[in-house]
Enzyme design. Structure first.
Site, PDB file in Angstrom:
ATOM      1  N   HIS A 195      10.903 -13.968   7.816  1.00  0.00           N
ATOM      2  CA  HIS A 195       9.587 -13.859   7.198  1.00  0.00           C
ATOM      3  C   HIS A 195       9.575 -14.408   5.774  1.00  0.00           C
ATOM      4  O   HIS A 195       8.521 -14.550   5.166  1.00  0.00           O
ATOM      5  CB  HIS A 195       9.148 -12.383   7.207  1.00  0.00           C
ATOM      6  CG  HIS A 195       7.717 -12.161   6.862  1.00  0.00           C
ATOM      7  ND1 HIS A 195       7.317 -11.595   5.673  1.00  0.00           N
ATOM      8  CD2 HIS A 195       6.585 -12.432   7.546  1.00  0.00           C
ATOM      9  CE1 HIS A 195       5.994 -11.516   5.651  1.00  0.00           C
ATOM     10  NE2 HIS A 195       5.528 -12.026   6.756  1.00  0.00           N
ATOM     11  N   ARG A 210      -3.464  -3.476  -0.097  1.00  0.00           N
ATOM     12  CA  ARG A 210      -4.630  -3.926   0.667  1.00  0.00           C
ATOM     13  C   ARG A 210      -4.870  -3.092   1.917  1.00  0.00           C
ATOM     14  O   ARG A 210      -5.970  -2.661   2.196  1.00  0.00           O
ATOM     15  CB  ARG A 210      -4.464  -5.382   1.079  1.00  0.00           C
ATOM     16  CG  ARG A 210      -5.690  -5.937   1.825  1.00  0.00           C
ATOM     17  CD  ARG A 210      -5.349  -7.180   2.610  1.00  0.00           C
ATOM     18  NE  ARG A 210      -4.608  -6.884   3.816  1.00  0.00           N
ATOM     19  CZ  ARG A 210      -3.686  -7.681   4.358  1.00  0.00           C
ATOM     20  NH1 ARG A 210      -3.367  -8.799   3.752  1.00  0.00           N
ATOM     21  NH2 ARG A 210      -3.071  -7.345   5.465  1.00  0.00           N
ATOM     22  N   HIS A 244      -3.094 -11.143  -0.009  1.00  0.00           N
ATOM     23  CA  HIS A 244      -1.795 -11.314   0.634  1.00  0.00           C
ATOM     24  C   HIS A 244      -0.662 -11.397  -0.388  1.00  0.00           C
ATOM     25  O   HIS A 244       0.505 -11.457  -0.024  1.00  0.00           O
ATOM     26  CB  HIS A 244      -1.839 -12.591   1.493  1.00  0.00           C
ATOM     27  CG  HIS A 244      -0.777 -12.690   2.527  1.00  0.00           C
ATOM     28  ND1 HIS A 244       0.278 -13.581   2.448  1.00  0.00           N
ATOM     29  CD2 HIS A 244      -0.585 -12.010   3.687  1.00  0.00           C
ATOM     30  CE1 HIS A 244       1.050 -13.458   3.517  1.00  0.00           C
ATOM     31  NE2 HIS A 244       0.565 -12.508   4.271  1.00  0.00           N
TER      32      HIS A 244
END
Length: 745
Positions: free
Chosen positions: A461, A590, A618
């Protein structure tokens, strides 16, 4: 209507942790709240309603699918709320049912009444003119009818495999010589009924539009099929026709003990196929008359077949699947009803949009990109220029998600074609992008790139890029590190940061990191990187503990973290301890947040806010006050178990003072936003932040387009000289010092 018992509610309220899944539903409520906003245009509000529907689809596929992996196989699971799997299922589905009702209420009561004033209408078939009805019927005969296939289920036909996330008609029929309608209620006559299914292909438009004077009429495709359904059932009596839609379990794990590449890719492909056959987790069904015997019979049959109950049934009184509203939002007639996106501005320190030589720019100074406020173009230019530059020797990159027509892929293909060594760590397990990633990875492999299909049981990731270039008598390495994917499409919609640098400490660390994940190497300690699964959790905990120790010694302290999700219990416990030691902790999360803020004796010094607005937040930034010498990190990882234990992740320290100040300002302004912000309460609910009386709105999704160097160098967090109510605010007294700081750079 299902209700959660007082005992279950008490368990949830007493837990020191908030449920991950219930917290996610709260996030989707904040998305839905955007559809309620009277400050937005109708098309914007429909867009957010559609997003909330797509989000919920994925939630039932993955999170609810995961829950059923425990329920179906009788495995134990204890949620962060303290509930076991069975009572938690009831609590979760009760909350999801309430959210479904709120979605329907927003659409029917708040948005539909605005359609007429916005020159559009949703209509039933009988509301069309005669000419329009003829056109719709002709469309059915020419286009829809050839794609439909009734699938019978009875004692001689097996139950068909129904697809997820498509509209399906359940049709109950009897033969003309069968029992009369009223006899269907009797047990003896039930066998005379037949159930069949008609799936509407997903590649057909959901709405058939008609232009009428100054308005656009939208006819749902299910209205056309329902009107013509008898053409599929000649010489039989139709008892009931009911529209529904199912969601299936899409959560799967891979057996990654076999290192054979071909076997691994085959297993991924097989798992993708199996996802289409997963157990049913939700049935959305249009409202029906409970006195209709055929409908009730069908529903009872489906419940038995799929091993579900009333909690799994979600009723839609007006429209099934709000994600279909994208077709209306994107209709050319309403193009002007969507706000035009703000043009990106040059990164601070680069007062020009077009960069002739990206290598020269990066050599001069570290560049922090803040998307979408800054263009993603410098990253693309770095790759494209590297692909053509004869002095570039090698390119190494990690890929998680790509754009559909990816310039990243094309640049890598060009680089391989030009004889450069190209290494790509391609994560083919990126959820719902598996097929696209396998296809793109194989294109690169055929072109001569060295492609690694993930690492063992870990998902890759991290977001890292390294370009190796020969410059005279030396080799210079250019690096890009980021919080977001190498995806030029999402870079216009997601907020992210990325760092461009030639700093040798960064590039050495990244080279070591690539050697570890592509070869068989154990690195020395990284100087600028924190990596997972190697020790990220432990290093973050040490940073938190240092703040707690400073607070206990009476030294300045503070923690400010911005990320997508906060779920790891071990880190949460350390944040609780730091709060109890007196450390002020400001979190901007978030989505999922399992930490419970403002609880007496536990987390009184912790505040949590969520930013939900025009862009999807993000960015991941970690700030530790460090007795006045802040340590600030950016990167790919959230504070989640999967990030620390099941993924290859990296965080990078921001070493350059000017770049560090940019990140501090980013956090400071997130704490000041009073337009897109929601505050998490101690009970797990969120409260919308309001613009204080007499003050101006502060909207970071607009404000970050206008940031200046002076603001950046003046930014402070946890500074005792600033107002306690908003410690990040920029005061005039800092301007003179800021000007001196800028002059020194």
């Amino acid at each position: 209507m299902a209700k959660v018992s007082e005992k279950v509610i008490s368990v949830i309220e007493q837990s020191d942790y908030l449920s991950r899944d219930l917290s996610w539903l709260k996030f989707n409520e904040r998305v839905l709240d955007q559809a309620r906003s009277a400050d937005r245009t109708l098309m914007e509000r429909l867009k957010f309603l559609a997003i909330s529907a797509s989000n919920l689809d994925e939630f039932f596929m993955i999170r609810v699918g995961s829950l059923y992996n425990y329920l179906d196989y009788h495995k134990q699971r204890v949620d962060y709320s303290g509930l076991r799997e069975v009572p938690f299922r009831k609590a979760l589905f009760t909350a999801a049912q309430q959210f479904n009702r709120e979605q329907q209420q927003v659409f029917v009561e708040e948005l539909l009444p605005l359609f007429t004033d916005n020159q559009l209408r949703l209509v039933h078939f009988d509301e069309l003119t005669a000419d329009e009805q003829a056109e719709a019927t002709d469309y059915f005969d020419r286009t829809i009818y050839p794609t439909l296939t009734p699938m019978l289920y009875d004692y001689t036909h097996t139950f068909p495999m129904l697809l997820a996330k498509v509209l399906i008609f359940g049709v109950v029929t009897v033969n003309p010589d069968g029992a009369p309608l009223q006899s269907l209620r009797t047990e003896d006559e039930d066998e005379r009924q037949r159930l069949s299914f008609v799936q509407i292909p997903a590649n057909l438009p959901r709405f058939l539009p008609f232009d009428r004077d100054e308005e656009v009429i939208f006819l749902p495709i299910e209205e056309i099929v329902r009107q013509n359904i008898k053409k599929l059932y000649r010489n039989v009596e139709i008892i009931s026709v009911n529209l529904f839609r199912i969601t299936r379990n899409g959560d799967f794990t891979l057996d990654e003990n076999d290192d054979d590449e071909a076997d691994f890719l085959d297993e991924v492909r097989q798992k993708i196929k199996n996802r289409r056959l997963g157990r049913v987790t939700r049935v959305e069904i249009e409202s029906f008359n409970p006195d209709t015997p055929g409908a009730i019979w069908m529903i009872n049959l489906l419940k038995k077949r799929w091993e579900i109950d009333e909690l799994n049934l979600f009723e839609a009184p007006y429209l099934l699947d709000f994600s279909a509203l994208w077709q209306i939002v994107r209709h050319p007639e309403f193009k002007d009803d969507m706000p035009r996106p703000h043009a990106p501005v040059p990164p601070l320190g680069l007062n020009r949009e077009k960069i002739d030589d990206i290598f020269e720019v990066i050599r001069q100074r570290d560049v922090l990109l803040h998307h979408p406020y800054n263009n993603f173009e410098p990253v693309l230019q770095l790759l494209e220029q590297a692909a053509e530059d004869p002095n570039v020797l090698a390119i190494k990159i990690t890929v998680y998600r790509l754009a559909k027509r990816s310039r990243i892929t094309e640049a890598l293909l060009k680089a391989a074609e030009n004889g450069k060594h190209v290494s790509v760590l391609f994560e083919v397990k990126a959820r719902f992008d598996e097929e696209n990633n396998i296809r793109e990875a194989q294109r690169l492999q055929k072109a001569g790139c060295f492609v690694i299909y993930g690492i063992s049981r870990y998902k890759t990731h991290t977001k890292l890029l390294l370009v190796v270039r020969s410059e005279g008598s030396r080799v210079v390495r250019y690096a890009h590190m980021a919080s977001g994917n190498y995806n030029e499409d999402t870079s216009r919609l997601y907020t992210d940061i990325g760092l461009l640098t030639t700093d040798e400490v960064y590039t050495h660390d990244i080279s070591e990191f690539f050697n570890v994940i592509t070869g068989h190497s154990l690195p020395n300690e990284y100087r600028y990187l924190i990596t997972a699964p190697r020790g990220m959790r432990d290093q973050l905990i040490r940073l938190i503990q240092t703040e707690a120790e400073n607070a206990q010694r009476g030294l300045p302290s503070g923690i400010c973290i911005k990320l997508n999700s906060l779920e790891d219990k071990l880190v949460i416990d350390e944040l609780y301890k730091a709060s109890q030691a007196g450390v002020p902790i400001r979190l901007v999360v978030r989505g999922i947040c399992c930490l419970r803020p403002r609880r007496k004796g536990l987390s009184e010094n912790v505040t949590v806010r969520s930013i939900v607005g025009d862009y999807l937040e993000h960015t991941r930034v970690f700030y530790f006050h460090n007795n006045g010498d802040p340590k600030v990190y950016g990167g790919s990882a959230d504070i989640m178990v999967r990030s620390f234990d099941r993924r290859i992740e990296s965080l990078f320290i921001l070493a350059d003072q000017r770049v560090k100040q940019q990140a501090i300002l980013l956090l400071a302004y997130n704490l000041l936003d009073n337009v897109n912000a929601y505050e998490l309460q101690e009970d797990g609910t969120y409260k919308k932040c309001e613009v204080p009386t007499g003050e101006k709105p502060f909207n970071i999704h607009e404000r970050f387009f206008d940031v200046t160097e002076k603001e950046v160098m003046a930014a402070r967090l946890f500074d005792p000289e600033l107002k306690p109510a908003d410690q990040a605010i920029i005061e005039e007294e800092y301007q003179e010092g800021a000007e001196r700081a800028i002059a020194d750079i």
